[in-house]
Design an enzyme around this catalytic site. Structure first.
Site, PDB file in Angstrom:
ATOM      1  N   GLU A  19      54.298  45.458  32.164  1.00  0.00           N
ATOM      2  CA  GLU A  19      53.262  44.600  32.593  1.00  0.00           C
ATOM      3  C   GLU A  19      52.640  43.392  31.463  1.00  0.00           C
ATOM      4  O   GLU A  19      51.634  42.989  31.579  1.00  0.00           O
ATOM      5  CB  GLU A  19      51.904  45.290  33.226  1.00  0.00           C
ATOM      6  CG  GLU A  19      52.472  46.437  34.229  1.00  0.00           C
ATOM      7  CD  GLU A  19      51.232  46.842  34.686  1.00  0.00           C
ATOM      8  OE1 GLU A  19      50.283  46.430  35.263  1.00  0.00           O
ATOM      9  OE2 GLU A  19      51.325  48.290  34.570  1.00  0.00           O
ATOM     10  N   SER A 148      50.859  48.156  38.642  1.00  0.00           N
ATOM     11  CA  SER A 148      51.012  46.998  39.227  1.00  0.00           C
ATOM     12  C   SER A 148      52.211  47.323  40.325  1.00  0.00           C
ATOM     13  O   SER A 148      53.052  46.246  40.370  1.00  0.00           O
ATOM     14  CB  SER A 148      51.530  45.906  38.374  1.00  0.00           C
ATOM     15  OG  SER A 148      50.485  45.561  37.422  1.00  0.00           O
ATOM     16  N   TYR A 223      51.107  39.087  42.125  1.00  0.00           N
ATOM     17  CA  TYR A 223      51.043  38.164  41.069  1.00  0.00           C
ATOM     18  C   TYR A 223      51.577  36.774  41.432  1.00  0.00           C
ATOM     19  O   TYR A 223      51.261  35.814  40.570  1.00  0.00           O
ATOM     20  CB  TYR A 223      51.714  38.848  39.682  1.00  0.00           C
ATOM     21  CG  TYR A 223      50.655  39.978  39.180  1.00  0.00           C
ATOM     22  CD1 TYR A 223      49.517  39.964  39.000  1.00  0.00           C
ATOM     23  CD2 TYR A 223      51.445  41.372  39.278  1.00  0.00           C
ATOM     24  CE1 TYR A 223      48.889  41.148  38.620  1.00  0.00           C
ATOM     25  CE2 TYR A 223      50.723  42.347  38.884  1.00  0.00           C
ATOM     26  CZ  TYR A 223      49.588  42.198  38.677  1.00  0.00           C
ATOM     27  OH  TYR A 223      48.705  43.532  38.285  1.00  0.00           O
ATOM     28  N   ARG A 262      39.005  49.120  39.687  1.00  0.00           N
ATOM     29  CA  ARG A 262      39.506  48.811  40.939  1.00  0.00           C
ATOM     30  C   ARG A 262      40.015  49.912  41.853  1.00  0.00           C
ATOM     31  O   ARG A 262      41.145  50.577  41.223  1.00  0.00           O
ATOM     32  CB  ARG A 262      40.329  47.531  40.992  1.00  0.00           C
ATOM     33  CG  ARG A 262      40.237  46.872  42.379  1.00  0.00           C
ATOM     34  CD  ARG A 262      41.432  45.864  42.373  1.00  0.00           C
ATOM     35  NE  ARG A 262      42.475  46.472  42.426  1.00  0.00           N
ATOM     36  CZ  ARG A 262      43.834  46.351  41.753  1.00  0.00           C
ATOM     37  NH1 ARG A 262      43.500  45.510  40.548  1.00  0.00           N
ATOM     38  NH2 ARG A 262      44.849  46.850  42.016  1.00  0.00           N
ATOM     39  N   ASP A 264      42.217  51.253  45.025  1.00  0.00           N
ATOM     40  CA  ASP A 264      43.336  51.092  46.028  1.00  0.00           C
ATOM     41  C   ASP A 264      43.196  51.874  47.135  1.00  0.00           C
ATOM     42  O   ASP A 264      43.326  53.141  46.802  1.00  0.00           O
ATOM     43  CB  ASP A 264      44.603  50.483  45.283  1.00  0.00           C
ATOM     44  CG  ASP A 264      44.483  49.472  44.554  1.00  0.00           C
ATOM     45  OD1 ASP A 264      43.694  48.650  44.456  1.00  0.00           O
ATOM     46  OD2 ASP A 264      45.461  49.478  43.755  1.00  0.00           O
ATOM     47  N   ASN A 286      42.514  51.880  39.065  1.00  0.00           N
ATOM     48  CA  ASN A 286      43.019  50.762  37.870  1.00  0.00           C
ATOM     49  C   ASN A 286      41.910  50.680  36.985  1.00  0.00           C
ATOM     50  O   ASN A 286      40.929  50.004  37.403  1.00  0.00           O
ATOM     51  CB  ASN A 286      43.342  49.557  38.458  1.00  0.00           C
ATOM     52  CG  ASN A 286      44.439  49.610  39.687  1.00  0.00           C
ATOM     53  OD1 ASN A 286      45.736  49.635  39.383  1.00  0.00           O
ATOM     54  ND2 ASN A 286      44.092  49.827  40.995  1.00  0.00           N
ATOM     55  N   GLY A 290      43.355  43.769  36.891  1.00  0.00           N
ATOM     56  CA  GLY A 290      44.164  42.400  36.670  1.00  0.00           C
ATOM     57  C   GLY A 290      43.003  41.242  36.666  1.00  0.00           C
ATOM     58  O   GLY A 290      42.112  41.513  37.370  1.00  0.00           O
TER      59      GLY A 290
END
Length: 323
Positions: A19, A148, A223, A262, A264, A286, A290
């Site tokens: 990443e 990711s 992304y 974060r 998900d 996370n 990001g």
């Protein structure tokens, strides 16, 4: 936000994980935002030479390290241990929370112990995947220690995707397989859970662009410009909305996260539509969300009236040694 306690900030960027490019993109925005806010900012590309990194931090010792690394060695407790050893405060979570969140098997155990909803699944040797389907179709296969959506694949009825995944597998001898949850991808950003912290921000509904993504919210959908459409606040059943906020906070706290995270989810409302809450399944937390131009946490912060620069400054002012 509290009064400023830091002036010199070193932004760790790049790294040596898969990443790296995501990290560089995150760091560009962070550097600009912190400079505009008045911090004395320096960028450090964390390459494979750890001694050089330690020397750079020792020579021009910062008040705070802004950890903009993603993936292995930046998000898994490794760099956090170095910074704790050096006694330099840093943003985001500490060693234990980072390591556990990055290890999908360990994180699932924590979530299960906390009573949080996870998909049925198990860890298998990758050789077993070569022999036969380890779960009823459809199911998902994931590396244990990547972020990711790197290495994630969905095996569906009639698909010969298994051989393709095996041919490109470079993520170690083990894999996590989980039941595939139909429906939508949603996410909740959390900026701290203590007194005065913004807490859970909102719920975002994510729709991958089918011309960019490969059947789910994968690396390209996350992304690439135009890779996905984000709707916030998500137009879902109000009970599910409230539940997602609560689970994100509970998962953040169960792991021992600090700063921003974060969470998900998959949200299956395919059976009853919007007339019932549906099924909410926690995928992962996370600990280094990001911060790129297409990232979800800055978008949710902005929805709550927190600018990108204010969000970055909040992370700096909430930095600490976590040991």
């Amino acid at each position: 936000m509290s009064a400023r306690t830091a002036n010199k900030v070193a932004v760790l960027m790049g790294g040596i994980s898969s990443e790296r490019e995501v990290s560089l993109s995150s760091a560009r925005g962070v550097l600009q935002a912190l400079r505009e806010t008045g911090y004395d900012v320096r960028a450090i590309d964390a390459g494979p030479d750890l001694a050089s990194l330690v020397a750079a931090l020792t020579q021009d010792r910062p008040d705070v390290v802004f950890n903009a690394l993603h993936g292995r060695f930046g998000e898994d407790g490794a760099i956090q241990g170095v910074l704790d050893w050096m006694g330099i405060p840093y943003t985001h979570s500490g060693i234990r929370a980072s390591a556990v969140a990055m290890d999908k098997e360990a994180a699932r155990a924590v979530f299960a112990a906390a009573g949080l909803p996870i998909a049925p699944g198990r860890v298998i040797p990758i050789e077993q995947f070569a022999e036969a389907d380890p779960l009823p179709l459809p199911y998902v296969i994931k590396p244990l220690n990547e972020g990711s959506s790197v290495g994630v694949g969905i095996i569906r009825e009639g698909s010969n995707h298994r051989s393709e995944i095996l041919a490109g597998w470079r993520y170690g001898p083990l894999a996590l397989v989980e039941e595939f949850i139909p429906g939508r991808e949603i996410t909740v950003g959390v900026m701290g859970t203590g007194p005065g912290a913004p807490g859970a921000l909102t719920v975002t509904d994510i729709t991958p662009n089918p011309s960019v993504a490969h059947g789910f919210y994968d690396y390209d959908a996350k992304y690439a410009a135009g890779g996905s459409q984000h709707v916030l606040p998500a137009d879902i059943h109000p009970d599910a909305f409230a539940q997602a906020l609560a689970i994100a906070v509970a998962a953040h706290d169960a792991l021992g996260c600090r700063g921003a995270s974060r969470t998900d989810f998959r949200y299956d409302d395919t059976a009853h539509g919007r007339n019932a809450p549906g099924r909410l399944v926690l995928l992962e937390v996370n600990t280094q969300p990001g911060l790129t131009p297409t990232s979800l946490l800055p978008e949710q912060a902005a929805y709550r009236g927190i600018s990108y620069a204010e969000m970055c400054a909040w992370m700096v002012e909430n930095a600490a040694c976590r040991a």
